[in-house]
Design a protein around this motif. Sequence first.
Motif, PDB file in Angstrom:
ATOM      1  N   CYS A  30     -24.112  -2.337 -11.169  1.00  0.00           N
ATOM      2  CA  CYS A  30     -24.359  -3.420 -10.218  1.00  0.00           C
ATOM      3  C   CYS A  30     -25.793  -3.902 -10.387  1.00  0.00           C
ATOM      4  O   CYS A  30     -26.733  -3.086 -10.443  1.00  0.00           O
ATOM      5  CB  CYS A  30     -24.111  -2.973  -8.785  1.00  0.00           C
ATOM      6  SG  CYS A  30     -24.109  -4.350  -7.601  1.00  0.00           S
ATOM      7  N   ILE A  31     -25.957  -5.214 -10.493  1.00  0.00           N
ATOM      8  CA  ILE A  31     -27.261  -5.819 -10.770  1.00  0.00           C
ATOM      9  C   ILE A  31     -27.627  -6.766  -9.635  1.00  0.00           C
ATOM     10  O   ILE A  31     -26.970  -7.797  -9.483  1.00  0.00           O
ATOM     11  CB  ILE A  31     -27.224  -6.594 -12.104  1.00  0.00           C
ATOM     12  CG1 ILE A  31     -26.770  -5.681 -13.251  1.00  0.00           C
ATOM     13  CG2 ILE A  31     -28.555  -7.233 -12.404  1.00  0.00           C
ATOM     14  CD1 ILE A  31     -26.514  -6.426 -14.558  1.00  0.00           C
ATOM     15  N   PRO A  32     -28.649  -6.488  -8.774  1.00  0.00           N
ATOM     16  CA  PRO A  32     -29.459  -5.278  -8.766  1.00  0.00           C
ATOM     17  C   PRO A  32     -28.892  -4.153  -7.887  1.00  0.00           C
ATOM     18  O   PRO A  32     -29.369  -3.034  -7.930  1.00  0.00           O
ATOM     19  CB  PRO A  32     -30.784  -5.772  -8.198  1.00  0.00           C
ATOM     20  CG  PRO A  32     -30.395  -6.859  -7.243  1.00  0.00           C
ATOM     21  CD  PRO A  32     -29.189  -7.524  -7.860  1.00  0.00           C
ATOM     22  N   GLY A  33     -27.897  -4.455  -7.032  1.00  0.00           N
ATOM     23  CA  GLY A  33     -27.321  -3.422  -6.162  1.00  0.00           C
ATOM     24  C   GLY A  33     -28.203  -3.104  -4.966  1.00  0.00           C
ATOM     25  O   GLY A  33     -29.181  -3.790  -4.675  1.00  0.00           O
ATOM     26  N   ASN A  34     -27.854  -2.031  -4.264  1.00  0.00           N
ATOM     27  CA  ASN A  34     -28.651  -1.559  -3.126  1.00  0.00           C
ATOM     28  C   ASN A  34     -28.401  -0.061  -2.944  1.00  0.00           C
ATOM     29  O   ASN A  34     -27.666   0.558  -3.731  1.00  0.00           O
ATOM     30  CB  ASN A  34     -28.327  -2.357  -1.848  1.00  0.00           C
ATOM     31  CG  ASN A  34     -26.868  -2.241  -1.412  1.00  0.00           C
ATOM     32  OD1 ASN A  34     -26.269  -1.173  -1.462  1.00  0.00           O
ATOM     33  ND2 ASN A  34     -26.291  -3.360  -0.977  1.00  0.00           N
ATOM     34  N   TYR A 368     -32.528   0.305   1.397  1.00  0.00           N
ATOM     35  CA  TYR A 368     -33.104   1.015   0.254  1.00  0.00           C
ATOM     36  C   TYR A 368     -33.540   2.394   0.742  1.00  0.00           C
ATOM     37  O   TYR A 368     -33.623   2.643   1.957  1.00  0.00           O
ATOM     38  CB  TYR A 368     -34.277   0.245  -0.360  1.00  0.00           C
ATOM     39  CG  TYR A 368     -35.522   0.169   0.508  1.00  0.00           C
ATOM     40  CD1 TYR A 368     -36.597   1.028   0.313  1.00  0.00           C
ATOM     41  CD2 TYR A 368     -35.621  -0.787   1.531  1.00  0.00           C
ATOM     42  CE1 TYR A 368     -37.736   0.944   1.093  1.00  0.00           C
ATOM     43  CE2 TYR A 368     -36.749  -0.881   2.324  1.00  0.00           C
ATOM     44  CZ  TYR A 368     -37.810  -0.007   2.097  1.00  0.00           C
ATOM     45  OH  TYR A 368     -38.931  -0.078   2.874  1.00  0.00           O
ATOM     46  N   GLN A 369     -33.786   3.285  -0.181  1.00  0.00           N
ATOM     47  CA  GLN A 369     -34.204   4.642   0.186  1.00  0.00           C
ATOM     48  C   GLN A 369     -35.620   4.895  -0.322  1.00  0.00           C
ATOM     49  O   GLN A 369     -35.941   4.593  -1.478  1.00  0.00           O
ATOM     50  CB  GLN A 369     -33.252   5.689  -0.389  1.00  0.00           C
ATOM     51  CG  GLN A 369     -33.488   7.099   0.181  1.00  0.00           C
ATOM     52  CD  GLN A 369     -32.486   8.106  -0.360  1.00  0.00           C
ATOM     53  OE1 GLN A 369     -32.288   8.182  -1.566  1.00  0.00           O
ATOM     54  NE2 GLN A 369     -31.857   8.865   0.517  1.00  0.00           N
ATOM     55  N   GLU A 370     -36.429   5.437   0.560  1.00  0.00           N
ATOM     56  CA  GLU A 370     -37.806   5.753   0.198  1.00  0.00           C
ATOM     57  C   GLU A 370     -38.142   7.147   0.699  1.00  0.00           C
ATOM     58  O   GLU A 370     -38.100   7.413   1.899  1.00  0.00           O
ATOM     59  CB  GLU A 370     -38.765   4.716   0.811  1.00  0.00           C
ATOM     60  CG  GLU A 370     -40.208   4.875   0.394  1.00  0.00           C
ATOM     61  CD  GLU A 370     -41.077   3.753   0.946  1.00  0.00           C
ATOM     62  OE1 GLU A 370     -41.506   2.906   0.149  1.00  0.00           O
ATOM     63  OE2 GLU A 370     -41.294   3.727   2.182  1.00  0.00           O
ATOM     64  N   GLU A 371     -38.409   8.042  -0.246  1.00  0.00           N
ATOM     65  CA  GLU A 371     -38.717   9.446   0.084  1.00  0.00           C
ATOM     66  C   GLU A 371     -37.640  10.057   0.979  1.00  0.00           C
ATOM     67  O   GLU A 371     -37.932  10.746   1.965  1.00  0.00           O
ATOM     68  CB  GLU A 371     -40.096   9.549   0.741  1.00  0.00           C
ATOM     69  CG  GLU A 371     -41.225   9.119  -0.182  1.00  0.00           C
ATOM     70  CD  GLU A 371     -42.592   9.206   0.474  1.00  0.00           C
ATOM     71  OE1 GLU A 371     -42.641   9.489   1.698  1.00  0.00           O
ATOM     72  OE2 GLU A 371     -43.585   9.016  -0.227  1.00  0.00           O
ATOM     73  N   GLY A 372     -36.381   9.774   0.621  1.00  0.00           N
ATOM     74  CA  GLY A 372     -35.251  10.352   1.336  1.00  0.00           C
ATOM     75  C   GLY A 372     -34.910   9.677   2.648  1.00  0.00           C
ATOM     76  O   GLY A 372     -33.975  10.093   3.336  1.00  0.00           O
ATOM     77  N   ILE A 373     -35.612   8.594   2.997  1.00  0.00           N
ATOM     78  CA  ILE A 373     -35.384   7.888   4.253  1.00  0.00           C
ATOM     79  C   ILE A 373     -34.739   6.542   3.951  1.00  0.00           C
ATOM     80  O   ILE A 373     -35.188   5.805   3.072  1.00  0.00           O
ATOM     81  CB  ILE A 373     -36.709   7.679   5.010  1.00  0.00           C
ATOM     82  CG1 ILE A 373     -37.320   9.040   5.387  1.00  0.00           C
ATOM     83  CG2 ILE A 373     -36.482   6.853   6.278  1.00  0.00           C
ATOM     84  CD1 ILE A 373     -38.724   8.939   5.960  1.00  0.00           C
TER      85      ILE A 373
END
Length: 420
Positions: A30-34, A368-373
């Motif tokens: 998937c481009i760019p996906g999520n 989106y995910q950032e540091e597991g969040i």
Amino acid sequence: MIVFVIGSGAREHAICRLINKSKLCEFLYCIPGNYGINKIAKCINLNSSEEIINYCKKNKPDLVIIGPEKYLAEGLADDLRKQKIPVFGPSKLAAQLESSKDYMKNFCKKYNISTAYSETFDNFDDSIEFINSRPGKIVVKYDGLAAGKGVFVCENSEEAKHACKKIFIDKVFSGDNKIIIEEYIEGKELSYFVLIDDESYQTFGSAQDYKRIGEGDTGPNTGGMGTISPAPILDNLLEKKIIEDIVIKSVDGIQKELLEFKGVLFLGIMVDELTNEPKLLEYNTRFGDPEIQSISMRLDSDFLSTAHSVATNNLAYSDVKFNSTRKSICLILATRGYPEEYPRDTVINNLEDINQSEDLFIFHAATYQEEGIVKTNGGRVLSIVATGNNYQYCRNKVYEVAERINWKEKYFRPDIGLLL
């Protein structure tokens, strides 16, 4: 098959989920996906037509499915077909059925497709003069693409003039300043989908969309705050009228104009409460969001096989099957403040605690995910979809899940499916 899906929203998540279920799928990108799509497909962070074309030339997918209208209007499908890559999505010329309201209205006139009376304007003064000549409820539409926010349903002339000011004077949209001013039709609205290739068509489900931000259909239009599938008002007689008066004439017009389609045509239809006749409000040349989220959960047949048959001009040999007894409801969770100003990078805490199944799924649009969040980066963020044997069960389920999601900034309409 190696399949590429283009886009980053809940629509593309729904498409990816269907493809991932197919035995024909070997690799799914998937481009760019999520963040949500990343759980079932490999996401590639590309964000321009040029980057996508180069990546496809290098990796030679068996099928590309284009989700967003932006890429279709830019002609991405044409460029990929020049590389001999099968594409699910219409040409740039065909995409004008969505990307230009004026083109759509002229197409309807030419092929005798029932639609609301309208006039086109390219300046502020003439549009105001026309509004003054038609007091009362009226609809102002920006001619180009506007992410579902270019339609203003105006209760009176003052609201209509304000809408014209936003488009012509304030220039809230980035394209050419052209508008359609259309008669308001009182009635009930539904979305109807048709798969088309160069030689045939097949219907692909229906839904009722809730476009406005507030309870009771109040406030500004959005990209959609929820859907019900199938559309409750669609009985056999109405569907027969839609097919005979709109679908067949639309497909015939597309073929006579030699518009390369090979994709899905979305019909936005209003059923006039005075005559009970369907009138075409708009075309979209891609799957609707959030309509496809609810429709996709009722599909029994292999979507990848069908999409590939469309792209390769073999739709006549495809067999589309829906579960005729199943209902579904989609509830959108948006960031509070949408569709105006809203915060970004807000935190959703407990998504992983919610069990998903064939009867309940949460599609991601702006996560989106950032540091597991898990964090948000958009207005419409999640689509909760439940299926069952009746609408009330589905409604109870989506609202139960919505209440459980621990996200301080969440907003959702309380009345999706309420009056069924």
